[in-house]
Design a protein around this motif. Structure first.
Motif, PDB file in Angstrom:
ATOM      1  N   CYS A  79       0.722  -1.300  -0.087  1.00 18.45           N
ATOM      2  CA  CYS A  79      -0.008  -0.068  -0.046  1.00 18.45           C
ATOM      3  C   CYS A  79       1.046   1.263   0.153  1.00 18.45           C
ATOM      4  O   CYS A  79       0.368   2.356   0.342  1.00 18.45           O
ATOM      5  CB  CYS A  79      -1.041  -0.060   1.440  1.00 18.45           C
ATOM      6  SG  CYS A  79      -2.164  -1.428   1.224  1.00 18.45           S
ATOM      7  N   PRO A  82      -0.565   2.718  -4.198  1.00 19.46           N
ATOM      8  CA  PRO A  82      -1.561   2.248  -4.390  1.00 19.46           C
ATOM      9  C   PRO A  82      -1.990   2.566  -6.040  1.00 19.46           C
ATOM     10  O   PRO A  82      -2.326   1.712  -6.690  1.00 19.46           O
ATOM     11  CB  PRO A  82      -2.657   2.726  -3.592  1.00 19.46           C
ATOM     12  CG  PRO A  82      -2.274   3.943  -2.857  1.00 19.46           C
ATOM     13  CD  PRO A  82      -0.688   3.580  -2.921  1.00 19.46           C
ATOM     14  N   GLY A  83      -1.837   3.814  -6.375  1.00 18.73           N
ATOM     15  CA  GLY A  83      -2.011   4.396  -7.710  1.00 18.73           C
ATOM     16  C   GLY A  83      -1.515   3.484  -8.854  1.00 18.73           C
ATOM     17  O   GLY A  83      -1.667   2.937  -9.861  1.00 18.73           O
ATOM     18  N   SER A 114      -4.345  -2.585  -4.386  1.00 23.92           N
ATOM     19  CA  SER A 114      -3.989  -1.296  -4.643  1.00 23.92           C
ATOM     20  C   SER A 114      -5.079  -0.297  -4.849  1.00 23.92           C
ATOM     21  O   SER A 114      -5.227   0.842  -4.542  1.00 23.92           O
ATOM     22  CB  SER A 114      -3.370  -1.330  -6.258  1.00 23.92           C
ATOM     23  OG  SER A 114      -2.104  -1.813  -6.043  1.00 23.92           O
ATOM     24  N   LEU A 118      -5.896   2.845  -2.756  1.00 22.00           N
ATOM     25  CA  LEU A 118      -5.880   4.204  -3.051  1.00 22.00           C
ATOM     26  C   LEU A 118      -7.335   4.842  -2.493  1.00 22.00           C
ATOM     27  O   LEU A 118      -7.424   5.931  -2.438  1.00 22.00           O
ATOM     28  CB  LEU A 118      -6.268   4.048  -4.805  1.00 22.00           C
ATOM     29  CG  LEU A 118      -6.561   5.335  -5.734  1.00 22.00           C
ATOM     30  CD1 LEU A 118      -5.100   6.494  -5.584  1.00 22.00           C
ATOM     31  CD2 LEU A 118      -6.489   4.971  -7.080  1.00 22.00           C
ATOM     32  N   TRP A 121      -6.506   6.144   0.488  1.00 19.47           N
ATOM     33  CA  TRP A 121      -5.776   7.705   0.662  1.00 19.47           C
ATOM     34  C   TRP A 121      -6.490   8.654   0.344  1.00 19.47           C
ATOM     35  O   TRP A 121      -6.605   9.925   0.659  1.00 19.47           O
ATOM     36  CB  TRP A 121      -4.549   7.420  -0.227  1.00 19.47           C
ATOM     37  CG  TRP A 121      -3.284   6.888   0.357  1.00 19.47           C
ATOM     38  CD1 TRP A 121      -2.844   5.527   0.167  1.00 19.47           C
ATOM     39  CD2 TRP A 121      -2.471   7.534   1.142  1.00 19.47           C
ATOM     40  NE1 TRP A 121      -1.708   5.283   0.774  1.00 19.47           N
ATOM     41  CE2 TRP A 121      -1.517   6.377   1.678  1.00 19.47           C
ATOM     42  CE3 TRP A 121      -2.491   8.780   1.759  1.00 19.47           C
ATOM     43  CZ2 TRP A 121      -0.217   6.680   2.415  1.00 19.47           C
ATOM     44  CZ3 TRP A 121      -1.388   9.053   2.667  1.00 19.47           C
ATOM     45  CH2 TRP A 121      -0.410   8.047   3.027  1.00 19.47           C
ATOM     46  N   VAL A 122      -7.647   8.607  -0.737  1.00 24.62           N
ATOM     47  CA  VAL A 122      -8.578   9.614  -1.098  1.00 24.62           C
ATOM     48  C   VAL A 122      -9.145   9.873   0.072  1.00 24.62           C
ATOM     49  O   VAL A 122      -9.485  11.035   0.092  1.00 24.62           O
ATOM     50  CB  VAL A 122      -9.324   9.037  -2.305  1.00 24.62           C
ATOM     51  CG1 VAL A 122     -10.251  10.091  -2.714  1.00 24.62           C
ATOM     52  CG2 VAL A 122      -8.447   8.793  -3.640  1.00 24.62           C
TER      53      VAL A 122
END
Length: 410
Positions: A79, A82-83, A114, A118, A121-122
């Motif tokens: 992680c 992830p993008g 992933s 992501l 994180w967003v």
């Protein structure tokens, strides 16, 4: 006369055995010669195949594993990016289908993890959680408190002490409550390599004293029992990206605390007071750039350069005082102070050009007396400012280094 027998069938040429008496006669053909084998003569057996040559692989290799699928799986599980893991997973699936490679399961798992990372994180970025998380990481990685303190913060330290080799933790508290320190300035050290304890402490020694009146604005209003302390990065915290130096007010008496804030806004002063204090700030900054030596002769070139900076600052201060708009009660003492500053500038300029130590001392002593803080008492009284000159201060103590600075404020 004998008669030859009639011609018969043509006989083969070659050796023959004489026919046995009374038996048929057969032609004799030569026997073929075969190469000698392990069991006697052996005829050759023709083969339509060629023997394997060097490098021929007699079996089929398995399909290779797609490298992007492996990378996607690693990034998805960690992680960390992830993008990137999601993009690599999608590309890996396309390549696997086109090339017939293995690794489809790894690409799918990497893409899923992933994608989840992501999304997290967003969510953190949208709610501000990422910033709080990073601050926590920085505070945990740093061995000093510099990363967690900002200008205006009041704080307590373990053991209620600002002295010692290392301050490992601080706790923010309201400034109206009793506290160990109050941050009045911060700045960053430059360079890629750790400068060392002495160099970072020397930088803080000069910079922190020069920044005092940007926060308190009038240093004469700061009590004599308040000293300057500073925190600098350690070698370990430097490796984590820590470059911050924190300058703070603290009690000069060990174990004592401060109450209230010494922060002063420009709006709290009259226009005349602001004009005078800004002019005084120029000289104070120059005075605090003195070389860190015990005696002039230890660094005569450095002290001559310092004298030149002081002379320049005196010229600017005098010009600002002469050009200011003063009331009838303040104009006379202000112009008298400007005249003393002009005389002082001459002596400091001569010290800056001194050919030897004795000549430097002669002009330095005269110039220093002309900027004695007590000469500013009359002006400050007329302006309604504090008239108690700060006591000469050899400086507070920073984390890991001793303080310094001229301590003279006019």
């Amino acid at each position: 006369m004998s008669i030859p027998p009639p011609p018969g069938p043509q006989q083969p040429q070659g050796p023959y055995q004489p026919p046995a008496a009374g038996g048929p006669q057969y032609p004799h053909y030569p026997q073929p010669q075969y190469p000698q084998g392990p069991y006697g003569p052996q005829p050759p057996y023709p083969s339509p195949y060629q023997p394997w040559g060097q490098g021929h692989v007699p079996y089929v290799l398995p399909a290779p594993v797609n490298g992007l699928a492996i990378a996607s799986l690693v990034l998805g599980l960690l992680c960390c990016l992830p993008g990137v893991g999601l993009v690599l997973g999608v590309i890996a699936l396309i390549q696997i289908r086109r090339r017939g490679e293995r690794g489809r399961a790894m690409a799918v798992v990497g893409s899923v993890f992933s994608g989840i990372g992501l999304a997290v994180w967003v969510l953190l970025l949208a709610t501000g959680g990422a910033a709080e998380f990073w601050e926590g990481v920085k505070e945990g990685a740093s061995e000093t408190s510099s990363l967690s303190l900002s200008t205006g913060d009041c704080f307590d330290t373990p053991g209620d002490s600002l002295t010692g080799d290392l301050v490992t933790d601080v706790t923010r508290v309201p400034c109206e409550d009793a506290h160990d320190g109050e941050v009045f300035a911060t700045y960053d050290l430059k360079g890629a390599e750790y400068p060392g304890d002495d160099a970072s402490g020397g930088s803080a020694d000069h910079r922190c004293y020069a920044l005092e009146d940007t926060y308190a604005f009038d240093l004469w209003a700061v009590p004599d029992d308040v000293a300057v302390y500073y925190f600098t990065p350690s070698e370990d915290s430097w490796s984590t990206g820590d470059r911050s130096v924190v300058c703070a007010f603290g009690s000069a008496a060990e174990g004592e605390k401060l109450t209230g804030s010494y922060r002063a806004q420009v709006g709290a002063f009259t226009p005349e007071q602001v004009s005078y204090l800004r002019a005084a700030h120029i000289l104070n900054v120059a005075l605090d750039t003195a070389p860190d030596t015990d005696y002039i002769e230890d660094d005569l070139p450095g002290n001559k350069a310092w004298a030149g900076r002081v002379a320049t600052a005196l010229g600017k201060q005098s010009a600002m005082l002469r050009s200011g708009k003063w009331s009838a009660d303040t104009e006379r003492p202000v112009l008298a102070l400007a005249a003393d500053l002009d005389k002082a500038r001459t002596e400091w300029a001569r010290a800056a050009k001194a050919p030897d130590v004795d000549t430097f001392y002669a002009h330095y002593d005269k110039g220093y007396k002309l900027i004695d803080p007590h000469r500013a008492v009359t002006v400050r009284d007329a302006l309604g400012l504090s008239v108690d000159p700060p006591a000469y201060d050899d400086g507070g103590q920073g984390a890991g280094s001793e303080g310094g600075g001229s301590g003279m404020q006019v």
